[in-house]
Enzyme design. Structure first.
Site, PDB file in Angstrom:
ATOM      1  N   GLY A  11       0.910  -1.255   0.115  1.00 22.45           N
ATOM      2  CA  GLY A  11       0.133   0.031  -0.037  1.00 22.45           C
ATOM      3  C   GLY A  11       0.872   1.326   0.189  1.00 22.45           C
ATOM      4  N   PHE A  12       0.371   2.420   0.381  1.00 25.06           N
ATOM      5  CA  PHE A  12       1.193   3.450   0.487  1.00 25.06           C
ATOM      6  C   PHE A  12       2.199   3.467   1.226  1.00 25.06           C
ATOM      7  CE2 PHE A  12      -3.379   4.911  -0.880  1.00 25.06           C
ATOM      8  CZ  PHE A  12      -2.836   5.685  -2.126  1.00 25.06           C
TER       9      PHE A  12
ATOM     10  N   GLU B 160     -17.506  11.876  -1.064  1.00 21.82           N
ATOM     11  CA  GLU B 160     -17.055  11.733  -2.689  1.00 21.82           C
ATOM     12  C   GLU B 160     -17.975  10.680  -3.453  1.00 21.82           C
ATOM     13  OE1 GLU B 160     -12.379  13.111  -1.775  1.00 21.82           O
ATOM     14  OE2 GLU B 160     -12.868  10.866  -2.254  1.00 21.82           O
TER      15      GLU B 160
END
Length: 418
Positions: free
Chosen positions: A12-13, A169
């Protein structure tokens, strides 16, 4: 001389930023993940709402590793750790380590609501976005041939739980999909009767932002015809209805859950009692208590800074990944790393076309400028030149023509009849 081995769990990040720091530094770096790609999770909702192809927000880990000297990738799922022998246990066998960096991320937290977990959609994996897109489009196909007006409206009712960035969002993107795209695809339907309902348990959306940004978000969503219910909680759900804490029933065939996350199951295998959301308390240098060679980063790590627990967000994971990589290099060089310190660069969320909110560098932005900054930053952090081009072209196409190009039902739901 045998190289020290660093094993990174989770691409992941946090994992990819740690790998970048450690690459080419004379260490044997093994990248471990159950998927062979890095996923840009912040844009999963755009795949689910037919705005982006799923391949455009994922990038091959092996392709990245080619440019990272001394790194290699192993497709495996971590199942535990043998601290005595310094082995990471996986479904393909043990992997020995000298240093271990665990960044396995998080999973959706349903807070014990089994009926909700059984009937709700979430967005944590690439396949989740495709499944949700298929479901949304199939719901409209079913609505076209549904003779009962009540059931038809329920098919076009979408309940979203959680007023954080993901819920906001997704709500904005979904209502725009319905009003600007599906309204043209399904002229026989009265799509103005479709409902997008955003439910938040507290009295505010985007609680991490200043009040002016929260109010702008609330008013903007409502002006887009999103029904925002504050101080409301979902307590039960079925295939055709959502039940709130006050007994109110919303007839709906789609429930999307973004109300919380918890540490990945791997956290439960560590020999440290977990904190809230199953997160693992770490030392100031991000190491696991009693195991100085093991680092825990990202959503799995529980660390307080200035009396507040660091949030489970991508910026925190990125900075932790960079820190862990540099801390290992410092220790190999005989230096003691200073404690980790997160530098908050701000938060942002997009609401819809030309509308977003951002709070950064002591300033607040909203509207078109914040939306433009949101676009540019997401393009910047997206991995892969091709992905950036594809995503940018999709955004430009939608901006000018109000069209979503990925309106494909690629797999029918199990047992689903139109």
């Amino acid at each position: 001389m045998v190289k020290k081995r660093v094993v990174l769990v989770g691409m992941g990040f946090g994992g990819i930023h740690a790998a970048r720091v450690l690459a080419g530094k004379g260490l044997d770096v093994i990248l471990v993940d159950r998927n062979n790609y890095h996923l840009f999770q912040p844009l999963l909702y755009q795949v689910a709402t037919a705005g982006l192809e799923q391949e455009s927000i994922a990038h091959s880990v092996r392709a990245m590793a080619r440019s990272w000297p001394g790194t290699r990738f192993q497709l495996a799922e971590a199942t535990g750790i043998d601290f005595a022998s310094h082995d990471l246990l996986t479904n393909t066998g043990p992997i020995h380590y000298d240093y271990l960096v665990i960044g396995a991320g998080s999973v959706t937290n349903y807070f014990g609501l089994t009926s909700v977990e059984r009937n709700a959609f979430d967005l944590k994996e690439l396949s989740d976005a495709e499944t949700l897109r298929n479901h949304i489009l199939t719901a409209f196909e079913r609505a076209v041939i549904e003779p009962d007006p009540a059931r038809q409206r329920a098919l076009m009712t979408f309940v979203i739980v959680g007023g954080g960035p993901t819920g906001v969002e997704f709500s904005g993107a979904l209502v725009e999909l319905v009003h600007f795209v599906l309204a043209k695809d399904y002229p026989e339907l009265k799509t103005q009767a479709a409902r997008v309902v955003l439910i938040e348990a507290t009295d505010e959306l985007l609680v991490a932002m200043p009040e002016s940004q929260r109010m702008y978000t609330l008013n903007k969503l409502r002006s887009m015809s999103v029904e925002v219910l504050l101080n409301a909680r979902v307590v039960d759900a079925g295939p055709e209805q959502v039940i709130l804490h006050d007994g109110a029933v919303i007839p709906a065939h789609t429930l999307f859950w973004s109300a919380g996350v918890k540490a990945a199951p791997l956290a439960a295998t560590l020999d440290t009692p977990p904190m809230a959301a199953g997160r693992i308390p770490v030392e100031p240098d991000l190491t696991l208590p009693g195991h100085s060679e093991v680092y825990v980063i990202g959503d799995m790590a529980f660390l307080k800074q200035d009396s507040s627990v660091l949030p489970m967000t991508a910026p925190v994971a990125m900075q932790m990944g960079i820190y862990a990589g540099n801390a290992i290099l410092a220790r190999e060089g005989g230096r003691t790393p200073s404690p980790f310190r997160y530098r908050d660069k701000g938060t942002m969320a997009t609401i819809g076309r030309n509308a977003a909110v951002a709070s950064a560098f002591g300033m607040n932005f909203r509207g078109y400028f914040a939306w433009l900054v949101w676009l540019l930053l997401h393009l910047y952090y997206l991995i892969g030149f091709r992905n950036r081009i594809v995503v940018m072209l999709n955004w430009v196409w939608y901006y000018w023509y109000h069209e979503r190009q990925v309106r494909l039902i690629t797999k029918r739901e199990t047992g689903q009849e139109l």
